[in-house]
Design a protein around this motif. Sequence first.
Motif, short mmCIF file in Angstrom:
data_model
loop_
_atom_site.label_atom_id
_atom_site.label_comp_id
_atom_site.label_asym_id
_atom_site.label_seq_id
_atom_site.Cartn_x
_atom_site.Cartn_y
_atom_site.Cartn_z
N TRP A 307 0.85 -1.21 0.00
CA TRP A 307 0.00 0.00 0.00
C TRP A 307 0.87 1.25 0.00
N PHE A 308 1.95 1.16 0.80
CA PHE A 308 2.85 2.30 0.92
C PHE A 308 3.44 2.65 -0.45
N VAL A 309 3.82 1.64 -1.21
CA VAL A 309 4.40 1.88 -2.54
C VAL A 309 3.31 2.30 -3.53
N PHE A 310 2.14 1.68 -3.40
CA PHE A 310 1.06 1.85 -4.39
C PHE A 310 0.24 3.12 -4.16
N SER A 311 0.31 3.64 -2.92
CA SER A 311 -0.62 4.72 -2.53
C SER A 311 -0.55 5.95 -3.45
N ASP A 312 0.65 6.36 -3.84
CA ASP A 312 0.71 7.55 -4.71
C ASP A 312 1.36 7.24 -6.05
N MET B 1 13.73 9.48 -8.89
CA MET B 1 14.69 8.47 -8.43
C MET B 1 14.89 8.57 -6.92
N ALA B 2 15.01 9.84 -6.47
CA ALA B 2 15.21 10.07 -5.03
C ALA B 2 13.98 9.60 -4.26
N LEU B 3 12.81 9.83 -4.86
CA LEU B 3 11.56 9.42 -4.21
C LEU B 3 11.49 7.89 -4.12
N PHE B 4 11.94 7.24 -5.22
CA PHE B 4 11.92 5.78 -5.24
C PHE B 4 12.87 5.22 -4.16
N ALA B 5 14.05 5.82 -4.07
CA ALA B 5 15.04 5.38 -3.08
C ALA B 5 14.51 5.57 -1.66
N LYS B 6 13.83 6.69 -1.48
CA LYS B 6 13.27 6.99 -0.16
C LYS B 6 12.21 5.95 0.20
N LYS B 7 11.37 5.67 -0.78
CA LYS B 7 10.30 4.68 -0.55
C LYS B 7 10.89 3.30 -0.28
N VAL B 11 10.29 1.09 2.97
CA VAL B 11 9.68 -0.25 2.91
C VAL B 11 10.60 -1.26 3.60
N VAL B 12 11.92 -1.13 3.32
CA VAL B 12 12.87 -2.07 3.96
C VAL B 12 12.83 -1.88 5.47
N MET B 13 12.76 -0.61 5.91
CA MET B 13 12.70 -0.33 7.35
C MET B 13 11.45 -0.97 7.97
N LEU B 14 10.32 -0.83 7.27
CA LEU B 14 9.06 -1.41 7.76
C LEU B 14 9.20 -2.93 7.89
N LEU B 15 9.77 -3.55 6.85
CA LEU B 15 9.93 -5.01 6.88
C LEU B 15 10.95 -5.43 7.94
N LEU B 16 11.96 -4.58 8.15
CA LEU B 16 12.95 -4.89 9.20
C LEU B 16 12.30 -4.86 10.58
N ILE B 17 11.48 -3.83 10.81
CA ILE B 17 10.79 -3.74 12.11
C ILE B 17 9.87 -4.95 12.29
#
Lengths: 315, 278
Positions: A307-312, B1-7, B11-17
């Motif tokens: 969802w986080f990736v898909f949201s925007d 690109m920066a936005l993709f890297a940030k995302k 996501v990796v942080m979320l999965l790590l937690i």
Amino acid sequence: MASDSSEQVRDQTKRVEPLVKSPPIFSAQRVWVLMASTFTQLVRMKTFYFLAIFALLVIAASNLNLLYTPVQQLKVIRETSLGAMSIFSWLFAITATAVLIPRDLEDRTLYTILCKPVPRLEYLVGKLLGVLAVIGVALALMCGLFTVILHFQETSIIASEMHHMAQNPRFTEEDRITEAAMIAAYGPDLNLLYGVLAVFLKSAVLAAVAMLVSTFASSSLFTIIITFVVFLIGHFHKMATDFWVVEQQGGWITRMIGKVMILVIPDFQIFNISDSISSGQVVGLATMVEMSGLAALYLGLFTIASWFVFSDKEF
Amino acid sequence: MALFAKKFFLVVMLLLIGGLIRAPWEKKLNGELSAAGLLSNPPGESLREQMGQSATLAALGGLRSLVSIYMTLHAHDAWQMTDWETVERDYHIITTLQPRDVDSWIKGAWHLWANASANVQLNESLPPALREKMRQEYVDKGIVFLQQGIRNNPQAAKPWEELGFVYREKKHDYCAAAEAYRQAYARPHASAYLVRFVGYMLAQCPGHEREAYDYLRALYDEGAIHRRLPSVIVSLKQLEEKLDIPLIQRIPDVHPDILRQERAKKREQKLPGGIRIQ
């Protein structure tokens, strides 16, 4: 007069209701509709043709006899059936989930859905549940089919064994009862259902991983390859943990990457209990509840990440 | 690109937690499943080499039972070609993949102590002494295989029963056979006839005649029909002679062979027209 007209205006204002209600943040009904349409969409892809192959496989397994003991004959049916179910479900989980979003894009259905007040989370949840529904129905049908074959095979094997033992004076009544109980232990039972549930949970987690990959993937092929790689790595969890974490092998960078991989990638090996169940091992309800809880956690995590990736994401 | 890297990072942080939350849970469940015998260890290096890459991947991917069925078919083929090395290797793989499958241990051992040993014994291209040596080696391999099966399935009666049979038939070690049958009978779901087999083997084990007599006599005195089978009576009568048991203490039953002869005689007399069957 002037006050009268102003009162009338106020009354009219009171009567006017908003034309469009703000949609609820999360609607189970909308998710249900999305799930049902995904289910139909996948069924129309002739998914259930696999069942014919499965039926042939189970019948072939039930007629395979390489000097097998009665117990082994039943065990081969159990092992072949659960193995085939496992292959079908993980293959389907990867491929079906990988094609869903690109197919919606291609058909322009995605634009029709997302231009309506449908939150993107609901879209993803509906799609994922649709895939899981197809896997669930297919597994239930396969389970039913192989339970019937297993039951008939069990009954005929017990009858033939009892007839054979009755003719041999060496065997007592107690021996016959013990033999019948040992054969019956490999017939249809609750443990087999637990085995099928474990297969389902594993494919559900895999479908959630595929969903996450497909939210940023450029093509279905990319999603399939990456998910398959994750699936393979997910089976090396224990080996990786032993190698990098317990034995402390490699440099610190390698160990760090190893640890991150272990934490990010799901441990698929934990769901591989159907092998042992088909060999006659017994599993408790509490274990299955715990396993289902873990699978739910994985589903939640990967759906939120998707969802986080898909949201925007812009199309 | 920066936005993709940030995302990607988020996501990796979320999965790590999430990974940190699930890790202890997963470890606990893994331990429980391993303790219950539901999860097997990944194949070791030597086994991976023997199985080949595709089979290893399949085994790791939760398809151990399918790989083991394939290996059983492969072993069956090798057995028909009398390729004993392949049969032995295949059953080693099968039992490593499914160590709790008692039947595979028994079948693998049977191929060694029965089929392979008989095959080398009949191989006339080898000198007799070598044939005998190889026959013994395969019997010993079968015994070792069964002992491994017992170690992996300590509660199973069948491998012990099979071990008793091999000691009896192939090694003529009746003392070891008696012990194996005793162990088999002590386990759940053991066949009821094993209780008598312990006595028969003890009766042939040198120096254990008295023990055998007491054991079989105790069974006989229980009085149940399956405790007074002809073989029990014959063994007791032989032991009574061997141990010189006083006549008053001996069992009153007639020797089953005499009974059989008498029955045959009666049948002859009953035949009409004085017909005799030879």
